[in-house]
Design a protein around this motif. Structure first.
Motif, PDB file in Angstrom:
ATOM      1  N   UNK A   2       0.865  -0.967  -0.091  1.00 26.30           N
ATOM      2  CA  UNK A   2      -0.042  -0.139   0.066  1.00 26.30           C
ATOM      3  C   UNK A   2       0.843   1.318  -0.078  1.00 26.30           C
ATOM      4  N   UNK A   3       0.377   2.239  -0.706  1.00 29.17           N
ATOM      5  CA  UNK A   3       1.279   3.590  -0.937  1.00 29.17           C
ATOM      6  C   UNK A   3       1.104   4.293   0.638  1.00 29.17           C
ATOM      7  N   UNK A   4       2.125   5.062   0.929  1.00 32.39           N
ATOM      8  CA  UNK A   4       2.109   5.881   1.925  1.00 32.39           C
ATOM      9  C   UNK A   4       1.355   6.975   1.651  1.00 32.39           C
ATOM     10  N   UNK A   5       0.846   7.921   2.581  1.00 29.36           N
ATOM     11  CA  UNK A   5       0.010   9.021   2.292  1.00 29.36           C
ATOM     12  C   UNK A   5       0.669   9.895   1.479  1.00 29.36           C
ATOM     13  N   UNK A   6       2.187   9.918   1.471  1.00 29.72           N
ATOM     14  CA  UNK A   6       2.723  11.113   0.917  1.00 29.72           C
ATOM     15  C   UNK A   6       2.762  10.688  -0.772  1.00 29.72           C
ATOM     16  N   UNK A  47      -6.858  12.750   6.181  1.00 26.90           N
ATOM     17  CA  UNK A  47      -5.925  13.802   5.412  1.00 26.90           C
ATOM     18  C   UNK A  47      -6.668  14.655   4.333  1.00 26.90           C
ATOM     19  N   UNK A  56       1.430  17.275   7.651  1.00 27.18           N
ATOM     20  CA  UNK A  56       2.044  15.917   7.522  1.00 27.18           C
ATOM     21  C   UNK A  56       3.159  16.432   6.264  1.00 27.18           C
ATOM     22  N   UNK A  59       5.996  18.165   7.911  1.00 25.50           N
ATOM     23  CA  UNK A  59       6.793  17.347   8.710  1.00 25.50           C
ATOM     24  C   UNK A  59       7.637  16.334   7.854  1.00 25.50           C
ATOM     25  N   UNK A  60       7.203  15.908   6.703  1.00 21.78           N
ATOM     26  CA  UNK A  60       7.928  15.040   5.474  1.00 21.78           C
ATOM     27  C   UNK A  60       8.970  15.920   4.698  1.00 21.78           C
TER      28      UNK A  60
ATOM     29  N   UNK B  19       1.441  -3.714   6.236  1.00 19.80           N
ATOM     30  CA  UNK B  19       0.109  -3.287   5.711  1.00 19.80           C
ATOM     31  C   UNK B  19      -1.011  -4.266   6.138  1.00 19.80           C
ATOM     32  N   UNK B  40       1.451   4.523   8.810  1.00 15.50           N
ATOM     33  CA  UNK B  40       2.461   3.539   8.148  1.00 15.50           C
ATOM     34  C   UNK B  40       3.769   4.069   8.586  1.00 15.50           C
ATOM     35  N   UNK B  43       6.004  10.092  10.578  1.00 22.72           N
ATOM     36  CA  UNK B  43       5.397  11.556  10.431  1.00 22.72           C
ATOM     37  C   UNK B  43       3.741  11.561  10.483  1.00 22.72           C
ATOM     38  N   UNK B  47       1.570  13.423  13.009  1.00 26.59           N
ATOM     39  CA  UNK B  47       0.491  14.263  12.602  1.00 26.59           C
ATOM     40  C   UNK B  47      -1.030  13.967  13.153  1.00 26.59           C
TER      41      UNK B  47
END
Lengths: 285, 131
Positions: A2-6, A47, A56, A59-60, B19, B40, B43, B47
């Protein structure tokens, strides 16, 4: 995996765009002067809220990448707006100050969709204390030479300070809601606004008041010489189609005359929205 | 496996870069009646912790690129004086590490792989609810 939120938000298609009108309030009329594009993160996630999303992102330390992703999403959404509607787009000062290629990407994305550069105002936001000022100034000069206007966002707070006023030479001071909301009952807030109006006049800038909270605040702003205002009590941020349904903006191919007529918010709609806001309903936020 | 329903909407944050595990934990705790968020990476967790109040945080000690990212989560919670109980999941058996996490403010340790029932019981215990 799964992709990170970024990784998710770096895909512009996962972002949605709302537009909030900035009104020019003058001689009893309220006309849409421009629209600020506001990004919402992936739907049905924590988000989706812009404040959480951008906290976020900072932060990144991914402001530049995400600013680009947002810009693409905004350009895509702007295609549905009339061709003479002015647009405000937020960008971090650090994005403009770190050779991120933002200006070139901006030019490419606007050109791809036949969006005239002159329609845009870039609202410069910054939360980090350090920024490469010479590079920022170069980027601003390049944007200005193409007809883009510059606004300094959140004036009065954080990094939107006197130095940034001089270095960015903004066309607009967007005065933070902290100083605007409640100014009708607070002489100290009025004093702050008064001084900012005087400073803006001296520097050749216009003042935009963010988030007046009442009709009394709006009256006070007019007395202080502020005509440009952006607030939920005037109109909340909403998708293009909703603005069109309310008659606040025309269709993409509307003639200038039609659009100009439509820019006055219908009184009934204004009253309806005002009543909903007063009743505590959240409208397209 | 279905968890016993606790009938409350306490908020739980699960932090793990695996995951599949996160989804299993989330489904189990959601079925138990908790409102569950997942993160995951450090950061993302920090948040969410800044915006929402969590009764319990369940964090892996190792978070993707950070060998001991879980310790950073604990530090964040304690430095901000958040009213949050902390469950640390770890595959490591090092007593020193456990001691460090404990002195940082972790409330409970669970050895990975953790059984869902065991996790549910630990969360329920920290919530003060019957699991």
């Amino acid at each position: 995996m799964k992709k990170t939120i970024l990784e998710t938000i770096l895909n512009p298609r996962t972002l949605s765009v709302c537009f909030q009108p900035i009104f020019r309030v003058k001689d009893g009329s309220r006309q849409v002067d421009s629209l600020e594009a506001l990004i919402r993160g992936p739907r049905h996630s924590n988000f989706s809220r812009a404040d959480i999303l951008f906290d976020y992102v900072r932060r990144k330390r991914a402001e530049a990448e995400v600013d680009q992703s947002c810009l693409i999403a905004i350009c895509e959404a702007a295609v549905d707006l009339p061709q003479d509607m002015r647009l405000n787009v937020n960008v971090h000062a650090s994005t403009l100050g770190h050779r991120s290629g933002f200006v070139d990407i901006f030019r490419r994305e606007a050109k791809k969709r036949s969006l005239a550069f002159e329609r845009f105002t870039l609202e410069i936001v910054e939360h980090a204390p350090t920024c490469n000022i010479p590079e920022l100034s170069n980027s601003i000069a390049e944007l200005r030479s193409s007809g883009v206007r510059i606004a300094l966002d959140d004036v009065g707070l954080g990094q939107s300070n006197y130095r940034m006023m001089l270095d960015c030479a903004p066309d607009y001071f967007k005065v933070d809601a902290y100083f605007v909301r409640g100014l009708a009952e607070d002489s100290k807030r009025r004093a702050v606004i008064e001084s900012l109006v005087a400073l803006a006049n001296a520097l050749g800038s216009a003042v935009v008041a963010e988030a007046p909270g009442s009709e009394e605040d709006i009256c006070q702003l007019l007395k202080l010489g502020v005509e440009l205002m952006q607030a939920n009590i005037l109109c909340a941020a909403m998708p293009v189609q909703e603005l069109q349904r309310l008659g606040l903006v025309g269709k993409p191919n509307a003639s200038a005359a039609t659009v100009a007529e439509n820019r006055v918010m219908p009184e009934l709609e204004y009253r309806r929205l005002h009543a909903q806001m007063a009743a505590g309903h959240t409208i397209y936020t | 496996m279905r968890a016993p329903y606790v009938g409350m909407a306490d908020r739980v944050l699960i932090i793990d870069d695996d995951e599949q595990l996160v989804e299993a934990y989330r489904d189990y705790l959601s079925d138990a009646g908790y409102q569950v968020d997942c993160a995951q990476e450090l950061e993302e967790a920090q948040t969410l912790l800044d915006y929402f109040t969590y009764s319990v945080v369940v964090t892996d000690l190792r978070l993707s690129k950070l060998e001991f990212g879980g310790l950073e989560v604990i530090k964040h919670i304690r430095e901000h004086s958040l009213p949050t109980r902390i469950i640390v999941l770890t595959a490591y058996g090092w007593p020193e590490l456990k001691a460090e996490a404990s002195s940082s403010g972790a409330d409970t340790f669970l050895r990975k792989p953790t059984r869902l029932k065991e996790l549910g019981a630990a969360v329920g215990l920290l919530m003060g609810a019957e699991a």
